[in-house]
Design a protein around this motif. Structure first.
Motif, short mmCIF file in Angstrom:
data_model
loop_
_atom_site.label_atom_id
_atom_site.label_comp_id
_atom_site.label_asym_id
_atom_site.label_seq_id
_atom_site.Cartn_x
_atom_site.Cartn_y
_atom_site.Cartn_z
N GLY A 86 63.90 -87.36 -44.78
CA GLY A 86 62.81 -86.55 -44.28
C GLY A 86 63.21 -86.24 -42.84
N LEU A 87 64.16 -87.11 -42.30
CA LEU A 87 64.36 -86.97 -40.88
C LEU A 87 65.25 -85.76 -40.56
N VAL A 88 65.93 -85.08 -41.82
CA VAL A 88 66.68 -83.95 -41.52
C VAL A 88 66.14 -82.94 -42.50
N LYS A 89 65.13 -83.18 -42.96
CA LYS A 89 64.38 -81.90 -43.63
C LYS A 89 63.22 -81.39 -42.73
N PRO A 90 62.62 -80.10 -42.97
CA PRO A 90 61.79 -79.46 -42.36
C PRO A 90 60.38 -80.18 -42.28
N TRP A 91 60.24 -80.96 -43.40
CA TRP A 91 58.90 -81.80 -43.74
C TRP A 91 59.07 -82.97 -43.08
N GLY A 92 60.11 -83.37 -42.01
CA GLY A 92 59.99 -84.42 -41.31
C GLY A 92 59.47 -84.15 -40.06
N ARG A 93 59.40 -82.80 -39.65
CA ARG A 93 58.56 -82.22 -38.40
C ARG A 93 57.46 -81.42 -38.56
N THR A 94 57.18 -81.05 -39.68
CA THR A 94 55.84 -80.25 -39.98
C THR A 94 55.30 -80.84 -41.40
N VAL A 95 54.05 -81.05 -41.24
CA VAL A 95 53.29 -81.41 -42.45
C VAL A 95 53.33 -80.63 -43.70
N PRO A 96 53.84 -80.98 -44.78
CA PRO A 96 53.91 -80.19 -46.15
C PRO A 96 52.65 -79.57 -46.24
N ALA A 97 52.96 -78.33 -47.09
CA ALA A 97 51.46 -77.61 -47.36
C ALA A 97 50.69 -78.16 -48.45
N TRP A 98 51.24 -79.16 -49.24
CA TRP A 98 50.39 -79.90 -50.16
C TRP A 98 49.47 -81.08 -49.76
N VAL A 99 49.92 -81.33 -48.42
CA VAL A 99 48.96 -82.41 -47.84
C VAL A 99 47.61 -82.12 -47.33
N TRP A 101 44.12 -81.19 -45.56
CA TRP A 101 43.44 -81.06 -44.02
C TRP A 101 44.56 -81.06 -42.82
N ILE A 102 45.61 -81.58 -43.12
CA ILE A 102 46.73 -81.63 -41.84
C ILE A 102 47.74 -80.86 -42.54
N ALA A 103 47.84 -80.03 -43.42
CA ALA A 103 49.24 -79.21 -43.67
C ALA A 103 49.45 -78.40 -42.52
N GLY A 104 50.75 -78.10 -42.38
CA GLY A 104 51.15 -77.26 -41.34
C GLY A 104 51.27 -77.76 -39.97
N LYS A 105 50.81 -78.78 -39.75
CA LYS A 105 50.62 -79.41 -38.35
C LYS A 105 51.83 -80.28 -38.12
N SER A 106 52.19 -79.95 -36.76
CA SER A 106 53.63 -80.64 -36.18
C SER A 106 53.53 -82.05 -36.29
N VAL A 107 54.67 -82.80 -36.70
CA VAL A 107 54.48 -84.34 -36.86
C VAL A 107 55.10 -84.83 -35.42
N HIS A 108 54.45 -85.50 -34.66
CA HIS A 108 54.88 -85.92 -33.35
C HIS A 108 56.18 -86.76 -33.92
N ARG A 109 57.09 -86.51 -32.93
CA ARG A 109 58.47 -87.33 -33.27
C ARG A 109 58.43 -88.82 -33.04
N ALA A 110 57.65 -89.27 -32.32
CA ALA A 110 57.34 -90.54 -32.10
C ALA A 110 57.03 -91.43 -33.16
N ILE A 111 56.08 -90.70 -33.94
CA ILE A 111 55.47 -91.28 -35.39
C ILE A 111 56.76 -91.69 -36.32
N ILE A 112 57.65 -91.10 -36.34
CA ILE A 112 58.72 -91.18 -37.16
C ILE A 112 59.96 -92.15 -36.40
N LEU A 113 60.17 -91.55 -35.31
CA LEU A 113 61.43 -91.99 -34.55
C LEU A 113 61.29 -93.38 -34.22
#
Length: 228
Positions: A86-99, A101-113
């Motif tokens: 996920g860290l090297v895929k687009p869905w590691g930085r943007t919430v996938p469309a199938w999620v 309420w929050i689909a399409g929102k940017s994932v703050h890097r601190a949440i994963i990093l």
């Protein structure tokens, strides 16, 4: 104008080999995922099913404790492997469309990093400390004490050999792959080069301190009932 541009280029920090490598390389994420799956399936799930290869003793109440712990560890390791991808895929930085309420929102890097870096530090410290202490034990320099209530009997020499040649190198390699992936994600998610360099230096210091703590904990047995 041209002179100003040349001066700005001269002042711009030059990328070193590590930074250039981690900026473009995504294969450590896939290698880390495969490495995690191998360990989860052929070690943790195998032992959870009662496999004896790699076991240096007989645990107490294996059905209630050891087997379940091995199974849960295997599941956790598999999840960690997929997170690396996920860290090297687009869905590691943007919430996938199938999620919802929050689909399409940017994932703050601190949440994963941050969780990835903490797990990486543990993997590196675990592997490095394990290799050092097992080598010292086999050389007769230190003793290793395990909680007696966890085992009916155990061959410490055999355990140390398995750890030194198989288990601890897995932790170390997994930590390296995870760390390289985290560095790639940091750059891809917009961390500046100066911040990356400062963070890398501080992080390496933290890993060294954590490794030293693990080595001392095992060598001097100052943490009661510690089990690696």
């Amino acid at each position: 104008m041209q002179k100003t541009t040349i001066n700005n280029m001269a002042r711009a920090p030059k990328w070193n080999a590590f930074e250039r490598f981690t900026k473009r390389a995504v294969w450590p994420a896939y290698a880390g995922c495969v490495w995690a799956l191998i360990y989860a399936v052929f070690v943790r799930f195998y032992q959870a099913a009662g496999g004896a290869i790699g076991m240096s003793g007989q645990p107490r109440n294996p059905e209630l404790g050891f087997y379940m712990a091995s199974y849960l560890a295997g599941v956790s390791i598999m999840i960690c492997g997929f997170i690396l991808v996920g860290l090297v895929k687009p869905w590691g930085r943007t919430v996938p469309a199938w999620v919802p309420w929050i689909a399409g929102k940017s994932v703050h890097r601190a949440i994963i990093l941050i969780p990835t870096l903490l797990c990486t530090a543990f993997l590196l410290a675990h592997g490095a400390a394990g290799i050092v202490t097992r080598a010292l034990f086999l050389a007769g320099i230190i003793a290793i004490n395990l909680p007696e209530h966890h085992w009916i009997d155990i061959d410490l020499h055999d355990m140390a050999l398995w750890d030194l040649l198989a288990y601890e190198p897995w932790f170390l390699i997994m930590g390296l792959l995870s760390g390289l992936t985290a560095a790639h994600y940091a750059q891809a998610s917009g961390v500046s080069l100066p911040a990356l360099r400062r963070g890398t230096a501080l992080y390496l210091m933290f890993v060294v301190l954590l490794t030293t703590l693990f080595v001392c904990a095992i060598a001097f047995d100052f943490v009661d009932k510690i089990s690696f």
